[in-house]
Scaffold this motif. Structure first.
Motif, PDB file in Angstrom:
ATOM      1  N   GLN A   1      37.720  37.617  33.889  1.00  0.00           N
ATOM      2  CA  GLN A   1      37.428  36.671  35.273  1.00  0.00           C
ATOM      3  C   GLN A   1      37.346  38.119  36.370  1.00  0.00           C
ATOM      4  O   GLN A   1      36.762  38.127  36.738  1.00  0.00           O
ATOM      5  N   THR A   2      37.969  39.207  36.070  1.00  0.00           N
ATOM      6  CA  THR A   2      37.715  40.755  36.788  1.00  0.00           C
ATOM      7  C   THR A   2      36.176  40.648  37.114  1.00  0.00           C
ATOM      8  O   THR A   2      36.062  41.085  37.568  1.00  0.00           O
ATOM      9  N   THR A   3      35.669  41.306  35.770  1.00  0.00           N
ATOM     10  CA  THR A   3      34.462  41.796  36.233  1.00  0.00           C
ATOM     11  C   THR A   3      33.611  40.640  36.747  1.00  0.00           C
ATOM     12  O   THR A   3      32.205  40.552  37.998  1.00  0.00           O
ATOM     13  N   VAL A   4      34.050  39.024  36.334  1.00  0.00           N
ATOM     14  CA  VAL A   4      32.984  38.361  37.212  1.00  0.00           C
ATOM     15  C   VAL A   4      33.071  39.121  38.198  1.00  0.00           C
ATOM     16  O   VAL A   4      32.286  38.335  39.075  1.00  0.00           O
ATOM     17  N   SER A   5      34.676  38.746  38.558  1.00  0.00           N
ATOM     18  CA  SER A   5      34.633  38.922  40.730  1.00  0.00           C
ATOM     19  C   SER A   5      34.049  39.507  41.216  1.00  0.00           C
ATOM     20  O   SER A   5      33.784  39.695  42.114  1.00  0.00           O
ATOM     21  N   ARG A   6      34.262  41.039  40.136  1.00  0.00           N
ATOM     22  CA  ARG A   6      33.922  42.361  40.922  1.00  0.00           C
ATOM     23  C   ARG A   6      32.253  42.139  40.695  1.00  0.00           C
ATOM     24  O   ARG A   6      31.267  42.563  42.165  1.00  0.00           O
ATOM     25  N   ALA A   7      31.396  41.571  40.116  1.00  0.00           N
ATOM     26  CA  ALA A   7      29.999  41.258  40.051  1.00  0.00           C
ATOM     27  C   ALA A   7      29.800  40.930  41.512  1.00  0.00           C
ATOM     28  O   ALA A   7      28.489  40.560  42.199  1.00  0.00           O
ATOM     29  N   LEU A   8      30.714  39.964  41.695  1.00  0.00           N
ATOM     30  CA  LEU A   8      30.313  38.841  42.914  1.00  0.00           C
ATOM     31  C   LEU A   8      30.646  39.164  44.079  1.00  0.00           C
ATOM     32  O   LEU A   8      29.975  38.488  45.642  1.00  0.00           O
ATOM     33  N   ASN A   9      32.180  40.489  44.383  1.00  0.00           N
ATOM     34  CA  ASN A   9      32.609  40.784  45.141  1.00  0.00           C
ATOM     35  C   ASN A   9      31.747  41.973  45.951  1.00  0.00           C
ATOM     36  O   ASN A   9      31.824  42.790  46.704  1.00  0.00           O
ATOM     37  N   GLY A  10      30.179  42.514  45.425  1.00  0.00           N
ATOM     38  CA  GLY A  10      29.905  43.584  45.364  1.00  0.00           C
ATOM     39  C   GLY A  10      30.717  44.860  44.967  1.00  0.00           C
ATOM     40  O   GLY A  10      30.900  45.588  45.880  1.00  0.00           O
TER      41      GLY A  10
END
Lengths: 351, 351
Positions: free
Chosen positions: B16-25
């Motif tokens: 989730q971390t990575t996805v969240s980070r990917a989405l939030n730039g």
DNA sequence: AAATCCTCCCAAAGCGCTTTGAGTAATCTT
DNA sequence: AAGATTACTCAAAGCGCTTTGGGAGGATTT
């Protein structure tokens, strides 16, 4: 500064569960305990965090508003007043709005998006038209809603709050006819909106009861602005057989109508009678007109507040509100109505 | 139906971390990985849950609106148009509004409550008055805000978006003076609002440059309705030495002014010139007037959208917007302006 | 070759509430 | 007196996200 539930529970030596239940009115909590909790809330100024509530309950605690931005429907003074009522009540309950400006052709997509987004628990619509497709739409999307006004045709079982426009204008017309008026003009709202259709119907009904027909030349439909009121009245007065009385769909149009009447050198309440529908706009009080206006009164702001209350009550599962409400407008007689000129002369003779 | 972050991460075999980070730039994620995530978002239609974001970030993702409900400030057509712009942009970013109707005397309490509630990340204010106390108030509450308009007097370092009203009316007046007009009237907005003050100043400046003084009798202040435009113009025309040109603060007042001019049997653009400020109201286009209007143009809706953009950008820490913006109004010459009557006669002789 | 530094990713904690599933003590049955 | 109810209360699991604090592996340095 701000306490949260955990701290509040600690302070009371209770569990969060119990405190939460006490606050949300669940039955399985001792009355005394509940009182203690409430007291602590008062002292600490505890306010539940809405974001957390949202997440936990899945409710959005906000209501959607689809603002029509068609060129016909100006976001005019009437809308602003209604909105103020809605907002007043919403702010009380800490509810938010999602304002969606939308052209009529995008309306369906807007509703669909709004419903799917989960951002609102319910929506509000107004400016009902005949056979308004939005009711079916919202039913199909199965999102709670309340409409201000009523459709004509289409489904009948949907939640609304409306003013009895037919009744209001029927009453008004009847008063005029009792005063001897027979040629009654109507300065109405936009033709396709149901409130306007119903007001016209009210007038027709009153006329029909006495065996008269409505003269279509004496009915104008338009946006409810001062300007339109003025023009309509002017045109009525220029007719070979001008009306002796006029009904206005708003005090705003009445403003213009009064101006036209004055300009024509006529005296309101004597030469010509006027009844306006009064939405209780704060800056346009019928009693402040040079000749105080007889009106059918129903507060737009109150309607807004009431609809918000119903919407919110429904979302919170609290309070029991009727699904359909029809508010009766009060007929308030002031100085702008008087005996019809002909009859006045007659009565002068007989006395 | 709707996927959440967890499912999305599973689908991608990422945390989730990575996805969240990917989405939030965030920078610490591989470009290729980010692309994969974005692709998956597109496919699944993933939309982050705002309630969860609110809770996690402490941001409200909504902006506060304090609607003045003073009787002077009608929630008129201009406000609706501006609001539509605000809302358009807000809905794009999934932002909510908290509408707070408030009488001027409760304003401070309303702001205070709003700031304390944590329900909004920023607020918007408009209808600036001279020495407007609200700016200090909001600064003291240290809640982000943007104002539409500018105060006169008081602090200077606050975020605003304003139209160069002085410049607009200066330009307009100068055009008129180049055409030989010397007696220029002004149908202005409410006297206490800064935009009206500045517009008057613009006119005065243009006059002063040519050694003329503003005749105070040729300036009227009022709410910007058709009716007021009509009355003001009528009164101007009745004067012993009527103006040869008039500036209107809105196309709405211009509507009334034009009516008065026509009624007086004068021809716009020939007998009298008129320039109106055009807020780009969809239902009142200057080119659709019987004589197309020369205008100073600046879209209210665009201003609303821009302010929303700045407010939202600030909340999301993204995008870099100037703190203070002064939009220049375009001067668009159409048929309602022409040589001053005197000069016309002169040129007739000389040709 | 060991030490250091990036680059990219992850597990887990936490935001503040509601709600489920139990648990305890007191009261009521039979 | 044992079992069944009732009246309260609680611990803990989630809601769906962000963010902290690492940590593995490859590239760079010494």
């Amino acid at each position: 500064m701000a306490v949260n539930l955990k701290q509040l529970a600690e302070l009371l030596s209770l569990s969060q569960t119990t405190v939460s239940r006490a606050l949300n009115g669940y039955p399985e909590v001792n009355a005394e305990t509940r009182a203690r909790v409430l007291e602590a809330v008062r002292e600490t100024g505890y306010r539940p965090n809405r974001a957390a509530q949202r997440l936990a309950t899945g409710k959005a605690f906000s209501i959607g508003l689809v603002m029509p931005i068609a060129s016909g429907i100006d976001s005019d003074i009437h809308f602003g007043e209604f909105l103020a009522g809605l907002a007043e009540e919403a702010v009380e309950h800490d509810f938010h709005f999602v304002l969606n400006p939308s052209a009529p052709e995008d309306e369906e997509a807007t509703f669909r998006r709004l419903a799917a987004s989960g951002n609102v628990d319910a929506v509000f619509i107004a400016y009902m038209r005949a056979n308004d497709p939005r009711i079916e739409m919202l039913k199909a999307l199965s999102i709670p809603f309340v409409v201000h006004g009523r459709s004509i045709g289409g489904p009948r079982d949907y939640p609304y709050l409306d003013v009895d426009n037919t009744g209001a204008f029927y009453d008004a017309a009847r008063l005029l006819m009792q005063l001897g008026h027979q040629r009654i003009a109507l300065i109405n709202g936009p033709e396709h909106l149901t409130f306007a259709i119903r007001r016209k119907k009210g007038l027709m009904r009153a006329l029909a009861e006495k065996g008269f027909n409505l003269d279509e030349a004496l009915v104008h439909h338009s946006a409810m602005t001062d300007e339109h009121g003025y023009r309509s009245m002017q045109r009525f007065l220029k007719r070979p057989n001008p009306p002796t009385a006029v009904l206005c769909s708003s005090t705003v149009t009445a403003l213009g109508a009064v101006r036209a009447i004055n300009q024509a050198g006529l005296v309101i309440g004597t030469d010509i009678s006027l009844i306006a529908h009064d939405d209780v706009l704060p800056m346009l009080k019928p009693e402040n007109f040079s000749v105080p206006l007889t009106t059918t009164r129903s507060s737009l702001r109150a309607a807004g507040a009431r609809i918000a209350k119903r919407l919110i009550g429904g979302i919170l599962d609290q309070g029991d509100y009727p699904e359909q409400e029809l508010w009766r407008a009060e007929l308030i007689v002031r100085a702008s109505t008087g005996p019809a000129p002909d009859r006045q002369r007659n009565s002068g003779k007989t006395v």
